[in-house]
Each structure stands twice: as C-alpha cells, then as structure tokens.
Design an enzyme around this catalytic site. Structure first.
Site, PDB file in Angstrom:
ATOM      1  CG  ASP A  86      -1.810   1.091   0.787  1.00 51.27           C
ATOM      2  OD1 ASP A  86      -1.982   1.497   0.910  1.00 51.27           O
ATOM      3  OD2 ASP A  86      -2.467   1.690   2.491  1.00 51.27           O
ATOM      4  CG  HIS A 291       2.320   3.601   2.232  1.00 50.70           C
ATOM      5  ND1 HIS A 291       2.786   2.415   3.622  1.00 50.70           N
ATOM      6  CD2 HIS A 291       0.917   3.858   3.074  1.00 50.70           C
ATOM      7  CE1 HIS A 291       1.896   1.542   3.476  1.00 50.70           C
ATOM      8  NE2 HIS A 291       0.701   2.041   4.128  1.00 50.70           N
TER       9      HIS A 291
END
Length: 691
Positions: A86, A291
């Site tokens: 992800d 992230h």
C-alpha cells in the site's frame, strides 16, 4: 501459529520488530523461534513500508540498508523480496536500488486502485532506469485484506491478466489495513478450499515459495519499463507541506553531518565518527517516510509527532556538525573564526551572507572547493567582482523592476508577475508572448473520495489567477553582489503572500523566496510559468536520475498524469533552449503544453482538519538555459539550491587555507554521499529462516 502448524505469517517493517524487541523482549524471542521454524517470515527488507515517490535516492537506500541489516542481525537472513502493498506510486529507480540491496522480487497491490486505466499485468518483470529488472507480482484479488471467501478466490483466478504465462498467484488474507491480521475463521475457510472440485487449488505458503513458483514459469512474462504511476492519491505530493519541507531539510542535514564527520576523521586522529547517533537520526527520518506520514495522509497527532522528530534531527544534527567543525579546526591558535563549507562535489563561487559582530550580516562572494572548506573572508579581504558583471537593478516609472546580472535579465511588472526572462548571451526570451510567469493560481479542490490523498482532474476547470495590486513591487537589495525586489499579494480575504525575487552575481537562476499565510478550505495554490518552448515531453528529477513524461493528453494514460511528482527540478526543453524550475521542498508538479506548474499548498480537511493551515516558507527558482539541461548544469544548480554553502562558527580560528577532500572528473557523475563504512561482523542467530 501455535494452533495451526501449517500456518505461515509474513510481516514487514524492521521498525515494528525493533519496537517489539525493545518493549516486549519475550515476544521478540518467540518471533525468532517461529522464524526458525519457517512459520513467521519477515519480509520487505526496509525499515518501514515507505512512500515510493518522495524519499530521496539516498533515503531509499537507507531504508534497505537499515532494514536488511536489522533482519540479518535479528533473524539471520536478509529479505529477498520488497514487500510494499500500500503506497502511492513506485519510482522508476526502485528496481536498481532493490537489486543493489540483494532483492530481486517485488510484491504490491496498490495499482489496482488506478482511477483511469487498468494496469495490464499481475505478474511481470519491472525494469528500472538503468535496465535492472525485478520480478513483480500484484495479487490478482486486488486486495491485501481478503477474508478467504469463495468469491474472492474465484476473482483471484478470473482476474489474473497473466494466466497462461504463469498459473500461480498470491492471496493476501487478514485484516491488513489497520492491523489485526488473519482470524481462525479465515484459516478454516481456506483449508476447506484446499482441494475442492470446481475451485482453484489453495495452499498456505510463504512468499519465497510463491516467487520460486513464479520464477520457474517466467519465460513468457512481459516487461514493464519505467515508473509504476498510481492514477490516484496524487494530492499526497503536496498535502502537509511542512512534513515535506522537514523531510527535505533533514535529508540535507544528515548528508552534511556524514560528510563533515568523515572529513573530521580524515583530519583529526582524536575525532570519533558518530555512527550510533547517525543511525538513530536516520531511523527517525526513515520512520517519517512511512507511506501515510510523509505523504500527509495522517491524523493531526501523527503530524505533530513527525514534526517533533524533524526538530530532533535538526537539533542533534547541528550539534554533530559543530563537533565535526571543532575537530577540523583543532590545534589552530587564536580567536574564534568562521569556516565556509561546501558539501557538494564541485567548486562553487557564490554570494553568501556572513555574520558580523553585533548580529549584522554582510554579503561576500566566496569560493569554496569541492567537498571541502575555505576560511571566511574578512572585511579587508572580500573578493572583488573583477571579471563578473555586478547585478543591476532598475525601477521604471511605471513601477516595474528589472534585475540583470549579465547571465539572465528578469523583468517584473508592478504586481510582481514575471513579464520577461531573457538569456542574455543569446537574447532568447523564455516567457511566452502575451503571458506572464510567476502567476499564482487558485483551484477549487474537492476530491471524490479522500481529502488528504486525492486531487481530481476536474479541479483544473476551476483555475482562477490571483491578481496582484499595482504599486506593491519595491526594490529590496539595490545591486552589486545581489539585487532583489519584493511584493505583497492578497490571495484571498484570509490568505496572503509575500515574496522576494533575488538575483545574485554569477548565478544562472533567479530565486523566489516566498512566505505564505494560508487559511483556506479545499483550495489548491500553484504557481505557473508559461514558456516560449515547445516539446511533447518534459523531464523531471527522480531518485538518482530523471525521467520524461508527456506534456500532451493524447491518450488516457497521458491524461491520467495531470498531476505528477518530481524532486528538485523539472525542465522543458527544445533543441538548443529550455527552461527549468528548481525548488527546495516541493514535490507536486505538472507541465501542460508550454506551461510549467509547481504545486505549492493544499487545504484538505480530513483526516486532519488543520492540515497546511498557518505560515509556510519556501524557495523556488527559474533557470533559462542554452542546450540540454545536462549541458547547462541544471542538475548542479538544483543541488546548489538545496545544499547551500555553510558558514559555521569554529571554536578556534578557521584553517588558513582551503582544503578539498574529493573531486570528480566527469560532470556526468555526482558524488552523492560520503560516510564511514559499516564495520564489524554481524551476530547471526543459530538458525536461518527460509528463502
């Protein structure tokens, strides 16, 4: 794992293992035990599951360096696969970095979220900028949180775009986003699907066995060259601008500390390289590159903590810089001095503001050798301009201002917009006829799905130029070594901007020092530069390199790149002439037709309602040039903007002579990092977990 001996659990991120080791040492010992059995499988090879776009090349290398060394020390083996389910896009430089760090396999899932085009593969070879290739796998179920249902298993088979080329694929099950992992119910479902007529064969396995099966049937796989661009979440290049600025600053600080500490080791037998402190600081920075942190897609509490981490890196980094300077100046008799340090691998002659007694500053033209230092000039030894043309500043009766250093000539209208930018040697005008540069524009920014993550293409239809007021432009520094002009701009009833436009002697670019007081909701601020250049491709800096993206929208793949990312520069060139935009802390950008646009600030309200509110300071620069960007030195100019010369106080007098530690013979090579090599042998546990 205790109740299901055939269950294998994959877990990434060395940072999480370190937290477990420090806070729950008993649990960590059990993880090591299950890793020996092959049931618990550390994967990924990185410190955290970082963003795939925004970290610098060196920071990406450190993600793998810190991660792989941690896995080797704690589990006896480095990872063979990069595990990043992800994140919001994948730099074209990642395959080379992976291969150089012992990784040849890659698993992710996020490109299934593409908003416009469906990515054409699930198993393929991914080729990077230098030709390095890794075997990439995207689980065809298009999810990292499946629950073991029949429908999901069937989708995994039906959806696989590479059936026939390879007939194996991953099925990632468990509550992956937000933690929790798999449940016993999911395991029981998958066991019943193991060998059921009419359904694909399902087996609990490890990433190593999956990739080995894929490699054994890889002869017919296709190859994808270049970046893996996610056609969604492109607001993350701009959201939470203070996080982006802190990241860029701290990457620079750690670079400079490592270099100066290395020079101090070379010059002083008493100096001890601060390896442990640097590792701690790097790990803090790497943690912030997760992230959902560096990208700004995080809650307010996370932003506050990340900003504290950046402050720790700045504070401790400056302390380490001072210690290195003290070692470089050790043994010099006399009063305290000032050392001018150049942390880049080429000689630089630049204008620098030097501190003087009483808190004043004076401008000096200083020359510092490659990756070395020079003593600061005294008021009686300041270098005269001699062969270099001084900067001339002229304010016309209509209120416009012209800045000219003999390399470029800049003309600002009475509101601060750029009406002309001329490369003096050729007389070539860079600004499009009838247009103005340095044009600030506002857009309505209301995404369909996720505020902090997304910018939608329809925001471009709401473009509104911010018009300045004539008479606000004034001369700042009147010329000589430096010329400048400044102006104020009311962006909206709630937000305002001030900017100083600066041109130095001998400098090939003009700088725009900007301060914005930003108090908006669902607005997007950019600055535009329409150019007198035509090209179907623009060039953008990425980690350790650059790539080209289209400036047109011929296909849906082109259109989906309406907002892209870059690091320190982007360039639009035709044969013999071009224009580059440099920056010191921005990442969002675009080039549409002949207009270069730098994304400055957003104002999302979720998940952090206070995102980007407040005061921001940043600098961008404009560099017209002859020839290609390589020939013109755009890359070096962008480095120089981001790594300013350092005027560091010395505890004693500065060395009387200049000194250079390294020089590079080819302008095509950048000596990026100088640091102490990792020494010593790693302690290996008594077993190794399986490949």
């Amino acid at each position: 794992m205790e109740q299901n001996p055939d269950f294998i659990f994959a877990c990434s991120q060395a940072q999480q293992f370190e937290w477990v080791k420090n806070h729950y040492p008993g649990l960590h010992a059990r993880l090591q035990e299950f890793a020996c059995r092959g049931q618990f499988v550390p994967v990924g090879g990185t410190w955290v599951e970082m963003d795939g776009n925004l970290p610098s090349g060196e920071a990406m290398v450190r993600q793998f360096l810190q991660g792989q060394n941690f896995f080797l020390q704690e589990f006896g083996k480095m990872c063979s696969e990069f595990w990043l389910p992800d994140t919001f896009g994948y730099s074209a430089q990642l395959p080379q970095i992976m291969r150089s760090c012992g990784i040849r396999r890659f698993l992710t899932q996020k490109l299934s979220w593409n908003l416009v085009n469906s990515f054409p593969h699930h198993t393929f070879f991914w080729e990077g900028l230098d030709g390095s290739r890794v075997l990439a796998h995207f689980p065809p179920g298009d999810s990292y949180g499946m629950q073991g249902s029949v429908e999901e298993v069937l989708k995994t088979v039906v959806n696989n775009r590479d059936k026939g080329r390879t007939n194996h694929s991953a099925f990632l099950f468990g509550f992956g986003d937000g933690g929790g992992g798999p449940t016993q119910t999911m395991l029981d479902r998958l066991k019943r699907l193991h060998n059921t007529d009419g359904l694909p064969r399902v087996q609990l396995s490890s990433p190593g066995r999956l990739f080995s099966a894929l490699e054994s049937h890889s002869g017919q796989l296709c190859t994808w060259v270049g970046e893996l661009f996610l056609e969604l979440h492109n607001g993350t290049y701009t959201t939470q601008a203070q996080l982006k600025k802190g990241n860029r600053e701290c990457e620079r600080i750690l670079h400079d500390v490592e270099l100066l500490s290395s020079l101090a080791v070379a010059r002083s037998t008493q100096f001890l390289y601060p390896a442990a402190q640097l590792q701690d600081l790097w790990r803090l920075l790497l943690l912030n590159q997760f992230h959902d942190v560096l990208t700004g897609s995080c809650i307010q509490l996370v932003v506050e903590e990340a900003m504290c981490h950046y402050e720790d890196i700045r504070s401790h980094g400056n302390t380490l810089l001072s210690a290195a300077v003290a070692a470089l100046c050790a043994g010099e008799p006399g009063p305290e001095g000032l050392l001018i340090v150049n942390t880049l691998p080429w000689k630089r002659t630049e204008v620098l503001a030097l501190p003087r007694p009483g808190g004043a500053h004076s401008l000096a033209l200083v020359t510092v050798p490659s990756m070395g230092y020079a003593p600061a000039p005294t008021p009686t030894s300041l270098q005269p301009l001699q062969t270099q043309q001084p900067v001339f500043v002229v304010q016309e009766t209509d209120g416009s201002v012209t800045l000219d250093n003999g390399i470029i000539r800049v003309r600002l209208d009475p509101t601060g917009c750029l009406t002309s930018l001329v490369l003096v040697a050729s007389g070539r005008e860079a600004i499009a006829e009838g247009m103005v540069g340095n044009q600030f524009v506002l857009f309505d920014d209301v995404p369909l799905y996720w505020d902090a993550w997304d910018v939608m293409d329809y925001h471009l239809e709401t473009r509104k130029p911010v018009l300045g007021q004539a008479g606000t432009l004034a001369v700042g520094t009147e010329g000589g070594m430096r010329g400048s002009a400044w102006f104020l701009l009311q962006i909206s009833p709630n937000s305002r901007l001030s900017q100083e436009v600066v041109l130095d002697v001998g400098c090939p670019y003009v700088r725009f020092h900007t301060e914005v007081h930003w108090h908006e909701a669902h607005k997007f601020l950019k600055v535009e530069f329409p150019t007198r250049v035509r090209s179907p491709q623009a060039t953008y800096e990425v980690q350790f390199g650059h790539l080209q993206r289209p400036t047109h929208h011929n296909t849906s793949w082109d259109w989906a790149r309406f907002e892209v990312w870059a690091h320190r520069w982007m360039d639009l060139s035709e044969h013999g002439f071009g224009l580059a935009v440099l920056n010191d802390c921005k990442y969002g950008a675009s080039v549409r037709g002949n207009v270069l646009s730098l994304s400055l600030l957003r104002a999302p309200k979720a998940p952090d309602a206070t995102a980007d509110m407040g005061c921001h300071e940043f600098t961008y620069a404009l560099m017209p040039h002859k020839g290609s960007f390589q020939e013109a030195g755009v890359i070096r100019a962008a480095y120089s903007l981001n790594f300013p010369l350092l005027a560091l106080p010395a505890p004693g007098p500065a060395p009387a002579a200049s000194w250079s530690a390294f020089s590079v013979s080819s302008p095509a090579v950048v000596l990026e990092t100088v640091k102490q090599a990792r020494g010593g042998r790693f302690r290996r546990p008594s077993c190794e977990w399986g490949a």
